[in-house]
Design an enzyme around this catalytic site. Sequence first.
Site, PDB file in Angstrom:
ATOM      1  N   GLU A  24      22.322  68.236  25.796  1.00 35.20           N
ATOM      2  CA  GLU A  24      21.424  69.158  26.452  1.00 35.20           C
ATOM      3  C   GLU A  24      22.124  69.784  27.661  1.00 35.20           C
ATOM      4  O   GLU A  24      22.732  69.086  28.468  1.00 35.20           O
ATOM      5  CB  GLU A  24      20.182  68.383  26.905  1.00 35.20           C
ATOM      6  N   ASP A  30      19.361  63.969  29.555  1.00 38.42           N
ATOM      7  CA  ASP A  30      19.101  63.355  30.861  1.00 38.42           C
ATOM      8  C   ASP A  30      18.019  62.293  30.775  1.00 38.42           C
ATOM      9  O   ASP A  30      17.204  62.293  29.864  1.00 38.42           O
ATOM     10  CB  ASP A  30      18.648  64.433  31.857  1.00 38.42           C
ATOM     11  N   ASP A  81      15.609  62.172  32.733  1.00 38.18           N
ATOM     12  CA  ASP A  81      14.406  62.660  33.412  1.00 38.18           C
ATOM     13  C   ASP A  81      13.368  63.163  32.397  1.00 38.18           C
ATOM     14  O   ASP A  81      13.542  63.014  31.200  1.00 38.18           O
ATOM     15  CB  ASP A  81      14.778  63.755  34.421  1.00 38.18           C
ATOM     16  N   ASP A  88      12.438  66.156  31.403  1.00 36.06           N
ATOM     17  CA  ASP A  88      12.870  67.169  30.438  1.00 36.06           C
ATOM     18  C   ASP A  88      13.709  66.537  29.332  1.00 36.06           C
ATOM     19  O   ASP A  88      13.529  66.817  28.154  1.00 36.06           O
ATOM     20  CB  ASP A  88      13.693  68.259  31.129  1.00 36.06           C
TER      21      ASP A  88
END
Length: 649
Positions: A440, A513, A515, A517
């Site tokens: 990503e 990641d 996180d 997202d």
Amino acid sequence: MVRTEQAEGRATASESYEAADITVLRGLEPVRLRPGMFIGSTSSSGLHHLVWEVVDNSVDEAMQGHCTRIDVIVRANGSCRVVDNGRGIPVDPHPDEPTKTAAEIVLTVLHAGGKFGGSSYKVSGGLHGVGVSVVNALSSRLELQIDRGGNRYEMTFVDGGKPTGPLLMTGPSPHNRTGTTVTFWPDASVFDEVEFRAQTILERLQMMAFLQRGLEIRFKDERAGHEQAVTYRYTGGIEDFVRHLNASKESMFRKVAYFTQVEEDQEIEVALQWNTTYYESIWSFANGIATIEGGMHEEGFKKALTNVVNRSARMRGSLKDSDPNIQGEDIREGLTAIISVRLRSPQFEGQTKAKLGNVTIRSLVERATNEKLAEWLDENPREANQILQKALLAQRARVAARQARDLTRRKSALDGAGLPGKLVDCASRVPAESEIFIVEGNSAAGSAKNARDPHTQAILPIRGKILNVEKARADRMLKNAEIQALIMAIGAGIADDFDITKIRYHKVIILADADVDGSHIRTLLLTFFLRQMRPLIEAGHVYVAQPPLYSTLVANAKVYLKDEAAREQFLREHPNHAKDFQRLKGLGEMDFVELRDTTINVAMRSLLQITMEEASIADQVCSVLMGDDVEVRRRFIQTNAKDVRFLDI
Ligand code: 0RA
């Protein structure tokens, strides 16, 4: 002596009364000669047919409203006992055979259908509608006990149905009960094995209890080492059956649609509910017998269901005049339905005689469904809307899947190798040693390119944000350029065309990641693999990379810690360590050396292999997080907010 006669041979006008009431009577010799003709086989399946046959007779009494409880007991002495509280088999002399009681006739004469004793007897049919006399014929011993008119009667048969004496009144019935008890010892010289299987019996008894609302069926195994007792009783009937089938899945709503219709001597009952899976599960029955090959009742139901849902979609404006109809298979995606019909003379056809052939039942089921399911949808607009949305989604997904399939096929036909421009491929052409990182974000992809081993590691950058804001569902996903690149890179097609022997990499690694997202993208990708490349997950080719969450300095050297657990472990091992840990925000913040040493290098990284179970959870999470139901989404986030695997807000 038993008379053998042909009913139709006697059907003159003056004798029509007799012709209607007399059954084709035959002795039990044919059953001994060719058991397979009557119970299918002499294997374990045939053995259990004996149980079904006796229980069916009791269930018939229940169907006609005369019996509320049936006990099935597998006894330690090798016999099986079936007790019901029905009317009891008639004990008076039989009009056609004044020297014999009706009970003896029922137990010793083959009944090829028709009426018996003036009242309608046996509505069940098919393979095990052969009569309890067949059980007698194939038993080394059978004990009959009847409670009727305040008296108890008993009669015993041995060696395939030979009476040891007449039916005898042995005393008063306890508590003035009525009912029939049949205890039989399957003949070991007939059957390959005479050991009853509790599980086989239980499954069938449960099914019968579902199909006969309110009927209590108790099972008891008295054999040493097998002891158990189970009671089935469903006041919700086939509605409970549907709930039971959906219990292991996620039903789309709580309500179960139910309707019934009685017309002359035909009766139908339908219950249905949708779940969030992608397959249909329609169970149909005729007179309590599973019609696994379907037949007229299923045909009528499917046709009307398609019709009703399309009509409803147009009425609600979900389909415009110019839109094509939603196809039946899209409407039935995730459907669990029970169709149970009862009729006088069921015709069983097909390879295994498990397909209902009666044409009149098709129009009855079709009419009833058209009328009553439409009513149900009108009365339950919320559920109706959910059904419509699911069907429309299935339709879009199917159309899009086809388009994407055509597109990926065309593309690979056009540009030779058929590899997407963004793919930074590895040099090796040996799938077993090749890996692809789906990364990503551009900066992370840049680091990954430098961090990889170019011989075996390929990098495919994807722009996750686009996926994220699009709330991508399966259909949209397939139109997405990133997903198309992914399909081409893996090189094995999708959905029904997916061919695992063509995959170009044996490790497909998602690198995103830690996180929120990243979590969405991971979830979306897993959902995509689950729905479009399921064998890839099943074969264990899908992984999630685990970039570290924390770093800290030990003697000026950076140490990376995978997660909170690793950090705590580190603190235990280094009690004097200053508690300053850097929380790594994202892949983009790592340079390529860091990324290589923590996440990509085969010797140092740790990968999480994705199992089917995890992928399915991702699928559900996806439905909830990305779905339109704000309330469900809010509840989900509240429930799972502590779980960093899902959320990191
Ligand atoms: C013939 C006629 C009637 C009932 C039965 C047979 C009957 C058979 C079995 C076998 C097991 N349990 C059973 N219960 C009943 C009708 C009796 C009447 O009209 O009263």
